[in-house]
Write a protein that holds these residues in place. Structure first.
Motif, mmCIF file in Angstrom:
data_model
loop_
_atom_site.group_PDB
_atom_site.id
_atom_site.type_symbol
_atom_site.label_atom_id
_atom_site.label_comp_id
_atom_site.label_asym_id
_atom_site.label_seq_id
_atom_site.Cartn_x
_atom_site.Cartn_y
_atom_site.Cartn_z
ATOM 1 N N LEU A 12 9.032 34.283 9.080
ATOM 2 C CA LEU A 12 8.886 33.830 10.303
ATOM 3 C C LEU A 12 10.114 34.722 11.411
ATOM 4 C CD1 LEU A 12 9.488 29.880 9.866
ATOM 5 C CD2 LEU A 12 7.406 30.878 11.120
ATOM 6 N N GLY A 13 10.352 35.857 10.733
ATOM 7 C CA GLY A 13 11.426 36.467 11.613
ATOM 8 C C GLY A 13 12.661 36.138 11.677
ATOM 9 N N ILE A 14 13.617 36.557 12.404
ATOM 10 C CA ILE A 14 14.864 36.364 12.479
ATOM 11 C C ILE A 14 15.255 35.171 13.438
ATOM 12 C CG2 ILE A 14 17.525 36.739 12.880
ATOM 13 C CD1 ILE A 14 16.703 39.712 11.782
ATOM 14 N N HIS A 15 14.783 33.676 12.934
ATOM 15 C CA HIS A 15 15.006 32.665 13.997
ATOM 16 C C HIS A 15 16.281 32.082 13.515
ATOM 17 C CE1 HIS A 15 13.922 29.989 10.309
ATOM 18 N NE2 HIS A 15 13.225 31.009 10.056
ATOM 19 N N ALA A 16 16.531 30.867 13.823
ATOM 20 C CA ALA A 16 17.658 30.033 13.621
ATOM 21 C C ALA A 16 18.345 30.190 12.230
ATOM 22 C CB ALA A 16 17.961 28.766 14.280
ATOM 23 N N ARG A 17 17.570 29.836 11.394
ATOM 24 C CA ARG A 17 18.315 29.774 9.904
ATOM 25 C C ARG A 17 18.631 31.277 9.507
ATOM 26 N NH1 ARG A 17 17.924 24.994 7.433
ATOM 27 N NH2 ARG A 17 16.176 23.721 8.634
ATOM 28 N N GLY A 20 21.729 32.174 11.281
ATOM 29 C CA GLY A 20 22.912 31.616 10.652
ATOM 30 C C GLY A 20 23.414 32.234 9.394
ATOM 31 N N TYR A 37 18.285 46.503 17.892
ATOM 32 C CA TYR A 37 16.680 46.037 17.717
ATOM 33 C C TYR A 37 16.001 46.618 18.830
ATOM 34 C CZ TYR A 37 12.472 43.194 17.738
ATOM 35 O OH TYR A 37 11.315 42.788 17.862
ATOM 36 N N LEU A 40 17.807 46.734 22.329
ATOM 37 C CA LEU A 40 18.555 45.806 22.528
ATOM 38 C C LEU A 40 19.961 46.153 21.383
ATOM 39 C CD1 LEU A 40 16.405 42.900 22.808
ATOM 40 C CD2 LEU A 40 17.672 43.980 24.616
ATOM 41 N N LEU A 48 24.219 33.273 18.562
ATOM 42 C CA LEU A 48 23.269 33.465 19.630
ATOM 43 C C LEU A 48 22.892 34.856 20.342
ATOM 44 C CD1 LEU A 48 24.829 30.638 22.223
ATOM 45 C CD2 LEU A 48 22.723 30.687 20.976
ATOM 46 N N MET A 51 20.257 35.567 17.481
ATOM 47 C CA MET A 51 19.055 34.844 17.883
ATOM 48 C C MET A 51 18.065 35.620 19.124
ATOM 49 S SD MET A 51 19.348 30.958 16.782
ATOM 50 C CE MET A 51 20.928 30.618 17.663
ATOM 51 N N LEU A 53 17.707 38.325 20.073
ATOM 52 C CA LEU A 53 16.991 39.568 19.690
ATOM 53 C C LEU A 53 15.315 39.176 19.177
ATOM 54 C CD1 LEU A 53 19.221 41.563 17.435
ATOM 55 C CD2 LEU A 53 18.878 41.681 19.813
ATOM 56 N N ALA A 54 15.213 37.908 18.562
ATOM 57 C CA ALA A 54 14.073 37.604 18.424
ATOM 58 C C ALA A 54 13.203 38.550 17.589
ATOM 59 C CB ALA A 54 13.201 36.990 19.507
ATOM 60 N N ALA A 55 13.895 39.160 16.554
ATOM 61 C CA ALA A 55 13.314 40.210 15.782
ATOM 62 C C ALA A 55 12.061 39.553 14.647
ATOM 63 C CB ALA A 55 14.488 40.793 14.766
ATOM 64 N N GLU A 56 11.069 39.912 15.250
ATOM 65 C CA GLU A 56 9.842 39.414 14.454
ATOM 66 C C GLU A 56 9.600 40.037 13.112
ATOM 67 O OE1 GLU A 56 9.517 41.826 16.954
ATOM 68 O OE2 GLU A 56 7.763 42.481 17.060
ATOM 69 N N ARG B 259 26.384 26.281 11.928
ATOM 70 C CA ARG B 259 26.165 27.169 12.874
ATOM 71 C C ARG B 259 25.003 26.901 13.773
ATOM 72 N NH1 ARG B 259 29.913 31.349 12.921
ATOM 73 N NH2 ARG B 259 29.131 31.886 14.998
ATOM 74 N N THR B 260 23.852 26.429 13.156
ATOM 75 C CA THR B 260 22.655 26.454 13.817
ATOM 76 C C THR B 260 22.358 24.883 14.230
ATOM 77 O OG1 THR B 260 21.532 26.037 11.905
ATOM 78 C CG2 THR B 260 21.661 27.972 12.747
ATOM 79 N N LEU B 262 20.656 23.035 12.236
ATOM 80 C CA LEU B 262 19.386 22.688 11.910
ATOM 81 C C LEU B 262 19.651 21.795 10.627
ATOM 82 C CD1 LEU B 262 17.472 25.963 12.215
ATOM 83 C CD2 LEU B 262 16.790 23.823 13.264
ATOM 84 N N ASN B 312 15.182 26.585 18.126
ATOM 85 C CA ASN B 312 14.326 27.370 16.996
ATOM 86 C C ASN B 312 13.095 27.702 17.261
ATOM 87 O OD1 ASN B 312 14.873 29.149 14.668
ATOM 88 N ND2 ASN B 312 14.151 27.335 13.468
ATOM 89 N N ILE B 315 12.563 30.533 19.823
ATOM 90 C CA ILE B 315 12.874 31.826 19.176
ATOM 91 C C ILE B 315 11.598 32.527 18.713
ATOM 92 C CG2 ILE B 315 14.056 33.387 17.689
ATOM 93 C CD1 ILE B 315 16.398 31.112 18.323
ATOM 94 N N ILE B 316 11.163 31.343 17.675
ATOM 95 C CA ILE B 316 9.719 31.596 16.970
ATOM 96 C C ILE B 316 8.631 32.009 17.753
ATOM 97 C CG2 ILE B 316 8.150 30.832 15.259
ATOM 98 C CD1 ILE B 316 10.609 29.294 13.779
ATOM 99 N N MET B 319 9.151 35.601 19.328
ATOM 100 C CA MET B 319 8.608 36.703 18.415
ATOM 101 C C MET B 319 7.206 36.617 18.707
ATOM 102 S SD MET B 319 10.755 35.993 15.211
ATOM 103 C CE MET B 319 12.162 35.179 14.907
ATOM 104 N N LYS B 322 5.614 38.434 21.537
ATOM 105 C CA LYS B 322 5.930 39.702 21.832
ATOM 106 C C LYS B 322 4.796 40.753 21.789
ATOM 107 C CE LYS B 322 10.618 40.296 20.679
ATOM 108 N NZ LYS B 322 11.585 40.407 19.646
#
Lengths: 88, 343
Positions: A12-17, A20, A37, A40, A48, A51, A53-56, B259-260, B262, B312, B315-316, B319, B322
């Protein structure tokens, strides 16, 4: 200063989890940690920022670490990425 | 150590309810009349259920829940009436061998002599109520369920913040009382400070104040203060469902904090899972505003909105988008449209 290029290989890329998990390492570090990235740049101690960056999946991020524990922090981050953030 | 505050509560249970307490507390509300002597009120109710002894009256006593409150409604009364005095004598001679805590006649039905005689002889209280059988049984079950509910007296503070029952736990001198006082000053309602009686009723955990301490608080350096007299009656309430446990911990550089948002944590309280958050506290840190935000966030969750999950997903989605976007639009989304400046 340590520069470490790490591929994002989890599904899923660098999402919230994952973000964290990254800041859990960086906020316990004494060093300054930046995450780059593309064009950026972000402070890797702020969830925040990371996140945003939304690195996929399939992309690469670069950590720039400067401080007394830079090697250890770089290794921990590398391990986290290699383990795909314990996602699968 | 952190979870011990929450999990190591001693659970207590009441073993009986004196019929005298039941009668005196609810005689008005349930329209109760005592038909036997005053001494019979020393009988003890030890089960939280009622029983309608229809089958026992017909003579079947192999299975008879005699330890429960025995409720005679119009059906049982009409059956007894049909038996005549001799028949009733036989019935109650048999039932007298089974110890019972209390008999109740509903619908203000007149007691039969034989029932009254059995009760007087064995010291069993007999009450009459104006309520119908279902009404009485429903009310009695509620009263008994609350009375016999498992409970703990815990070292904690409970405040109603925007309608959310927030239970504060943590080491002494971490600042629970100061936080509570701050919340009260901002218009929230104190339930109990320092000692909370926690009961489980159904699937809910209910907190209330001690009847002696009520809404007094001790503030170090000042002494004992009386919250409703200082702040007004709206600053307090006596009972509140516990909906969020806030564990205050001294901030530690080595600890990890959520932190999140979730991952939701829960604490098991008297067998019920209650949402829990751990808040690090450092000297001078104000946790009042954080408390209000937690309460509002909890209200949103109760209304089906989970911001952490929504964010979350956002963000997904970013991505995912993009690959299909040109670099220009990425730039636009990262820095905001500049034409907004001239609106």
């Amino acid at each position: 200063m340590v520069k470490r290029v790490l591929p994002v290989t989890n599904r899923l890329g660098i999402h919230a989890r994952p973000a964290g998990m990254i800041v859990d390492i960086t906020t316990h570090a004494k060093s300054d940690v930046q995450i780059h990235y593309g064009d950026l740049r972000a402070n890797a101690k702020s969830i925040l920022n990371v996140m945003m960056l939304a690195a996929e999946p399939g992309s690469e991020v670069t950590f720039v670490i400067e401080g007394e524990d830079e090697e250890r922090v770089a290794d921990e981050l590398q391990k986290l990425f290699e383990n795909r953030f314990n996602e699968d | 150590m952190s979870s011990k505050h929450i999990l190591d509560w001693d659970v207590n249970k009441k073993h009986f309810l004196l019929v005298r307490d039941f009668y005196e507390r609810y005689r008005g509300e349930m329209n109760l009349v005592l038909l036997t002597g005053d001494a019979t009120l020393d009988s003890k109710i030890a089960e939280k259920m009622t029983h309608r002894p229809g089958l026992a009256l017909t003579g079947f006593t192999d299975v008879y829940s005699n330890r429960r409150i025995q409720v005679l409604g119009s059906t049982e009364w009409a059956y007894l009436e049909s038996l005549g005095p001799e028949g009733r004598k036989l019935v109650f001679a048999k039932l007298a061998r089974f110890p019972t805590p209390l008999w109740v006649l509903t619908h203000s039905l007149p007691p039969h002599e034989e029932l009254l005689a059995m009760c007087e002889q064995y010291g069993i209280p007999l009450l009459r109520t104006k309520l119908g059988t279902q009404e009485f049984v429903t009310l009695a079950h509620r009263i008994l369920a609350e009375w016999f509910a498992p409970y703990s007296d815990i070292h904690a503070s409970l405040v109603d913040v925007y309608g959310v029952g927030m239970l504060y736990v943590g080491d002494s001198n971490i600042g629970k009382s100061e936080c509570v006082l701050d919340l009260v000053e901002r218009g929230h309602r104190l339930v109990a400070d320092d000692s909370v009686r926690v009961r489980r009723i159904g699937d809910a955990v209910i907190g209330s104040c001690n009847s002696i301490v009520e809404h007094h608080m001790e503030i170090r350096g000042i002494g004992v203060i009386d919250i409703p007299r200082l702040f007004g009656i709206h600053a307090v309430r006596r009972v509140k469902k516990i909906e969020l446990i806030v564990e205050l911990q001294f901030w530690s550089p080595d600890a990890s904090y959520e932190r999140t948002g979730l991952d939701e944590k829960f604490a098991n309280v008297l067998g019920v899972d209650v949402p829990k958050v751990v808040i690090p506290v450092s000297p001078g840190k104000n946790i009042t505003v954080i408390s209000e935000v937690m309460a509002m966030n909890q209200l949103m969750k109760l209304n089906g909105v989970n911001v952490a999950q929504e964010f979350n997903a956002r963000i997904i989605q970013a991505m995912h988008d993009k690959g299909r976007r040109s670099p220009e639009s990425e730039l636009g989304s990262a820095f905001g449209r500049t034409d907004e400046l001239y609106e």
